[in-house]
Design an enzyme around this catalytic site. Structure first.
Site, PDB file in Angstrom:
ATOM      1  N   TYR A  68      -1.270   0.168   9.865  1.00 51.03           N
ATOM      2  CA  TYR A  68      -1.470  -0.611   8.803  1.00 51.03           C
ATOM      3  C   TYR A  68      -0.210  -0.447   7.760  1.00 51.03           C
ATOM      4  O   TYR A  68       0.160  -1.658   7.312  1.00 51.03           O
ATOM      5  CB  TYR A  68      -2.665   0.034   7.898  1.00 51.03           C
ATOM      6  CG  TYR A  68      -2.949  -0.796   6.540  1.00 51.03           C
ATOM      7  CD1 TYR A  68      -3.483  -1.986   6.345  1.00 51.03           C
ATOM      8  CD2 TYR A  68      -3.014   0.078   5.560  1.00 51.03           C
ATOM      9  CE1 TYR A  68      -3.850  -2.526   5.273  1.00 51.03           C
ATOM     10  CE2 TYR A  68      -3.156  -0.465   4.318  1.00 51.03           C
ATOM     11  CZ  TYR A  68      -3.488  -1.772   4.051  1.00 51.03           C
ATOM     12  OH  TYR A  68      -3.729  -2.183   2.761  1.00 51.03           O
TER      13      TYR A  68
ATOM     14  N   SER B  38       0.989  -1.263  -0.099  1.00 51.14           N
ATOM     15  CA  SER B  38      -0.040  -0.016  -0.122  1.00 51.14           C
ATOM     16  C   SER B  38       0.880   1.215   0.032  1.00 51.14           C
ATOM     17  O   SER B  38       1.963   1.366   0.498  1.00 51.14           O
ATOM     18  CB  SER B  38      -1.009  -0.019   1.149  1.00 51.14           C
ATOM     19  OG  SER B  38      -1.578   1.185   1.564  1.00 51.14           O
TER      20      SER B  38
ATOM     21  N   LYS C 143       2.507  -3.426   6.570  1.00 45.41           N
ATOM     22  CA  LYS C 143       2.728  -3.906   5.326  1.00 45.41           C
ATOM     23  C   LYS C 143       4.279  -3.602   4.937  1.00 45.41           C
ATOM     24  O   LYS C 143       4.925  -4.479   4.167  1.00 45.41           O
ATOM     25  CB  LYS C 143       1.954  -2.984   4.247  1.00 45.41           C
ATOM     26  CG  LYS C 143       0.639  -3.195   4.359  1.00 45.41           C
ATOM     27  CD  LYS C 143       0.171  -4.515   3.408  1.00 45.41           C
ATOM     28  CE  LYS C 143      -1.309  -4.695   3.281  1.00 45.41           C
ATOM     29  NZ  LYS C 143      -1.300  -6.056   2.546  1.00 45.41           N
TER      30      LYS C 143
END
Length: 327
Positions: free
Chosen positions: A149, A125, A153
């Site tokens: 998040y 991402s 990642k």
């Protein structure tokens, strides 16, 4: 060719499944088996008799579930399973378990079975970047994510790169721009509003804009993301160089430009369906994501993006009309 998809019940997983079946092959090999893994049972596609489909509903962080899926020694694994941005920020343990621990277990499972030539394509991402950044980022810009998040990642990216360096797996990490226009309804992703701003008014429904209109985002259509995932399985390993991780070629748009495009394509009546209700939490998360990238590596490897925002909206309208007509 045996292909495994994690997160197969999600919107990208379902679209990728359909695209693989339509394509019928990868790397010149006929598609013979699909393993579809998600925490809920993924929709079973209608397929020709020559294709075997196994649908597995289970916890991706459960080693026994992964061992069942890896038993058939897939030649390509699409790792799409994830706890999305807002949910990962709200529940650190859950985000770590699904976004990082499960990735490590997947890599360990592949290594234990000697799947050194299996191509693992992971969806990462734009959230992996953050902090004090230059105006335009490159693939090798340091990753300093400002949310859990993005951190999870980034950690997974490093693992995949290292396992690939060691020859334990053949990894490819595609950093996805914010995907618009997503089908369906809003989800727990902080970026979900970006799709709602266009999708709901185009459907004659109300939408809420929780961020300032001058906020910029790096975006890509679902159609181009699926094309990129398919391409990610076919890039020769030697072409990646030292890093298996790179940003896909999105486009930079502001929220104001999204609203302008909405008005141009659907009229003033669509624009008035958008209400501005500031949300500090969503703004903090999304504004930490950079919006301008130099995607030289992706383009050199043959990945392509959308022409402009009008192209993205037109693709969404085409797909919506096809679905509505049942074709």
């Amino acid at each position: 060719m045996h292909v495994m998809i994690t997160g197969a019940a999600g919107f990208l997983g379902q679209r990728l499944t359909a695209a693989l079946i339509e394509k019928g092959s990868l790397n010149g090999q006929p598609l013979s088996r699909l393993t579809l893994l998600d925490q809920i049972e993924a929709p079973r596609p209608e397929v020709v008799s020559a294709l075997t489909v196994e649908v597995v509903a289970g916890d991706i962080a459960d080693i026994s579930v992964l061992e069942r899926c890896l038993a058939g020694e897939p030649q390509v694994i699409y790792h799409l399973a994830a706890v999305v941005s807002s949910a990962a920020e709200a529940d650190l343990s859950l985000g770590m378990r699904v976004n990082f621990d499960a990735t490590r277990l997947l890599l360990e499972g592949c290594a234990a079975r000697g799947l050194s030539t299996t191509r693992l394509v992971m969806a990462s991402s734009v959230a992996a970047y953050g902090g004090d950044l230059p105006e335009i980022l490159e693939d090798m810009t340091a990753l300093v994510p400002q949310n859990s998040y993005g951190t999870q990642k980034a950690m997974s990216e490093l693992l995949i790169n290292d396992y690939s360096r060691r020859g334990l797996i053949d990894g490819c990490v595609l950093r996805l721009p914010t995907i618009i226009v997503r089908p369906g309804r809003p989800n727990a992703a902080a970026s979900s509003f970006a799709s709602s701003l266009l999708r709901e008014p185009l459907n004659g429904e109300a939408a809420i804009c929780p961020v300032p209109t001058d906020l910029e985002m790096f975006v890509m259509s679902p159609q181009r993301v699926i094309e990129a995932l398919l391409k990610g399985a076919e890039v020769p390993a030697a072409a990646f160089g030292l890093s298996r991780c790179f940003m896909l070629p999105g486009i930079t748009v502001s929220v104001a430009e999204m609203l302008e495009a909405l008005e141009q394509m659907a009229g003033a009546e669509a624009l008035v369906r958008v209400s501005h209700v500031p949300d500090a939490r969503i703004t903090a998360i999304v504004s930490s994501w950079p919006a301008r990238f130099e995607t030289r590596k992706a383009r050199a490897l043959g990945f392509t993006g959308d022409a402009d925002l009008a192209d993205i909206i037109s693709l969404h309208q085409r797909d919506r009309d096809v679905l509505a007509n049942g074709n």
